[in-house]
Design an enzyme around this catalytic site. Structure first.
Site, PDB file in Angstrom:
ATOM      1  N   ARG A  46      45.477 -12.295  22.801  1.00 17.99           N
ATOM      2  CA  ARG A  46      46.671 -12.134  22.018  1.00 17.99           C
ATOM      3  C   ARG A  46      46.052 -12.106  20.453  1.00 17.99           C
ATOM      4  NH1 ARG A  46      48.898 -16.658  20.757  1.00 17.99           N
ATOM      5  NH2 ARG A  46      49.399 -17.020  22.920  1.00 17.99           N
ATOM      6  N   TYR A  98      65.106   3.793   7.318  1.00 12.80           N
ATOM      7  CA  TYR A  98      65.142   4.068   8.913  1.00 12.80           C
ATOM      8  C   TYR A  98      66.303   2.893   9.239  1.00 12.80           C
ATOM      9  CZ  TYR A  98      64.041   3.026  13.531  1.00 12.80           C
ATOM     10  OH  TYR A  98      64.286   3.064  15.045  1.00 12.80           O
ATOM     11  N   LYS A 195      54.474   7.485  16.056  1.00 16.96           N
ATOM     12  CA  LYS A 195      54.881   8.725  15.703  1.00 16.96           C
ATOM     13  C   LYS A 195      53.548   9.579  15.480  1.00 16.96           C
ATOM     14  CE  LYS A 195      58.866   7.108  15.802  1.00 16.96           C
ATOM     15  NZ  LYS A 195      59.135   6.099  15.101  1.00 16.96           N
TER      16      LYS A 195
HETATM   17  C1  LIG Z   1      60.212   5.562   9.283  1.00 14.58           C
HETATM   18  C2  LIG Z   1      60.189   4.430  10.366  1.00 14.58           C
HETATM   19  N1  LIG Z   1      59.839   3.434  10.247  1.00 14.58           N
HETATM   20  C3  LIG Z   1      59.717   2.622  11.454  1.00 14.58           C
HETATM   21  C4  LIG Z   1      60.323   2.592  12.519  1.00 14.58           C
HETATM   22  C5  LIG Z   1      60.066   1.815  13.840  1.00 14.58           C
HETATM   23  O1  LIG Z   1      58.966   2.197  14.421  1.00 14.58           O
HETATM   24  P1  LIG Z   1      58.696   1.807  16.247  1.00 14.58           P
HETATM   25  O2  LIG Z   1      59.895   2.762  16.769  1.00 14.58           O
HETATM   26  O3  LIG Z   1      57.574   2.215  16.466  1.00 14.58           O
HETATM   27  O4  LIG Z   1      59.432   0.446  16.580  1.00 14.58           O
HETATM   28  C6  LIG Z   1      60.650   4.159  12.777  1.00 14.58           C
HETATM   29  C7  LIG Z   1      60.973   4.445  14.264  1.00 14.58           C
HETATM   30  O5  LIG Z   1      61.528   5.460  14.287  1.00 14.58           O
HETATM   31  C8  LIG Z   1      60.442   4.941  11.613  1.00 14.58           C
HETATM   32  O6  LIG Z   1      60.870   6.457  11.814  1.00 14.58           O
END
Ligand SMILES: Cc1ncc(COP(=O)(O)O)c(C=O)c1O
Length: 379
Positions: A46, A98, A195
């Site tokens: 961890r 987001y 992403k």
């Molecule tokens: C701009 C942005 N920040 C944070 C996140 C969150 O990431 P995760 O889906 O890997 O938890 C996303 C997910 O779509 C995002 O588009």
């Protein structure tokens, strides 16, 4: 080293026992110790895992930062930043964020007595107006999801430094290839590694980078204490994905431009949000802080009808209807009912997330196929 060389080599040495050129997947939960407290720098997975360390070093190098820390998801990474705060603290953040970040802030951390100001962070004067003695953090996204607004990282950093605040930037949409917020004064950079860094829609992961020794120590402590660490297999996949980040991003940018230029001339399309257009309000800023404009685009339809947007989203064949972004394949999404459904309708409409808004993550397929698909879906 230049970016492309770092993408392939940073943090990665041939395996010392076999010479394996690829970082092994250290699929282990613990490490044998010679005597109590006497180990090879690894005690429990961890806290530390060699595959994860290689990835953390690689992401840090791509962002021009001293340290990287990987988490089990992007939200896990944002959660760790929120855990730097305590009850009574205040946060200044964007009103075009987001949906998951908005949900974490309002539904989880407001319950712990932290106050969030969702404001127009594109205007530095508005940010200044909201700073008070309790303010600890400025959290921004740029380009924003899904409106593709551009926030001035350097201007935010000046305010943060003046008032001794932490500036954290969600750099997911740009990827480290297009934008390095540390260069403009950010203290923490966050990625949904899921992403562009991963790039192949086959895992969920998050990362934070910083060059600040104190912040690194606190965030690494939070990771080990709260336990949102990624597994080694996923770290291996991201190391592999990153090796083509620069090549993929160039194609995302090329295809993104062609798609934006197609949409803006289409009679059924109302507004196209893409910072590469000269009349985009953030164009000059994007040119200053980004290398190119990326493959993310959102657009609304004339008449602003939900059913028209649903019809298009269900008619594409090369663009798949799905949440997420940044993979090699093109995706289409309807933010109001998907990624941003957790934001109250009034709030999201104020930010421009109207019923007919569609978001595209333009992939790296053949551009002719992508344009033909959009042409037939728009009708
Ligand atoms: C701009 C942005 N920040 C944070 C996140 C969150 O990431 P995760 O889906 O890997 O938890 C996303 C997910 O779509 C995002 O588009």
């Amino acid at each position: 080293m230049k970016f492309a060389t770092k993408a392939i080599h940073a943090g990665q040495e041939p395996d010392p026992t076999t010479g394996a050129i690829m970082t092994p997947i250290y699929q282990t939960s613990t490490y044998v110790q010679e005597a109590p407290g006497k180990n090879k720098g690894f005690a429990y997975a961890r806290g530390k895992n060699p595959t994860r360390i290689a990835l953390e070093k690689c992401i840090a190098a791509l962002e021009g930062a001293k340290y990287g820390i990987c988490f089990s998801s992007g939200m896990g990474a944002i959660d760790a930043v929120a855990k730097l705060l305590k009850p009574g603290d205040e946060v200044i953040t964007g009103d075009d964020l987001y949906g998951g970040t908005y949900r974490l802030f309002t539904k989880v951390y407001e319950n712990f007595g932290i106050k969030f100001h969702f404001i127009n962070v594109m205007d530095p004067a508005t940010i200044e107006q909201h700073v008070n003695k309790n303010t600890k953090l400025i959290w921004i996204e740029t380009p924003t999801n899904p409106m593709m607004n551009i926030v001035d990282i350097e201007a935010c950093s000046k305010i943060a430094k003046k008032h001794q605040l932490i500036l954290a930037v969600d750099n997911t949409f740009a990827s480290p290839y297009l934008q390095n917020p540390i260069e403009f004064g950010a203290d923490i950079v966050m990625h949904s590694v899921t992403k562009y860094l991963g790039g192949h829609s086959d895992l969920v992961m998050g990362a934070l980078v910083t060059s600040d020794d104190g912040l690194y120590e606190r965030l690494a402590f939070i990771l080990n204490s709260s336990g949102a660490n990624p597994g080694p297999q996923d770290c291996f996949l991201v190391l592999r994905g990153i090796k083509t980040l620069h090549v993929r991003m160039d194609r995302h940018c090329f295809n993104g431009r062609k798609v934006a230029e197609f949409l803006v001339t289409h009679p059924k399309v109302d507004k196209v949000n893409w910072p590469g257009f000269e009349n985009h309000p953030g164009h000059a800023l994007a040119k200053k802080q980004m290398k190119d404009f990326g493959g993310m685009i959102s657009f609304s339809l004339k008449g602003n009808k939900l059913e028209d947007a649903f019809k298009i989203a269900s008619s594409t064949q090369v663009f798949s209807l799905a949440e997420s972004l940044g993979g090699v394949e093109s995706l289409i999404g309807h933010p109001a009912s998907m990624t941003h459904a957790s934001i109250p309708a009034k709030e999201r409409e104020k930010a421009g997330v109207v019923d007919s808004l569609l978001r595209l993550s333009v992939g790296i397929e053949d551009i002719e196929d992508l344009l033909a698909d959009l042409r037939q879906a728009l009708g």
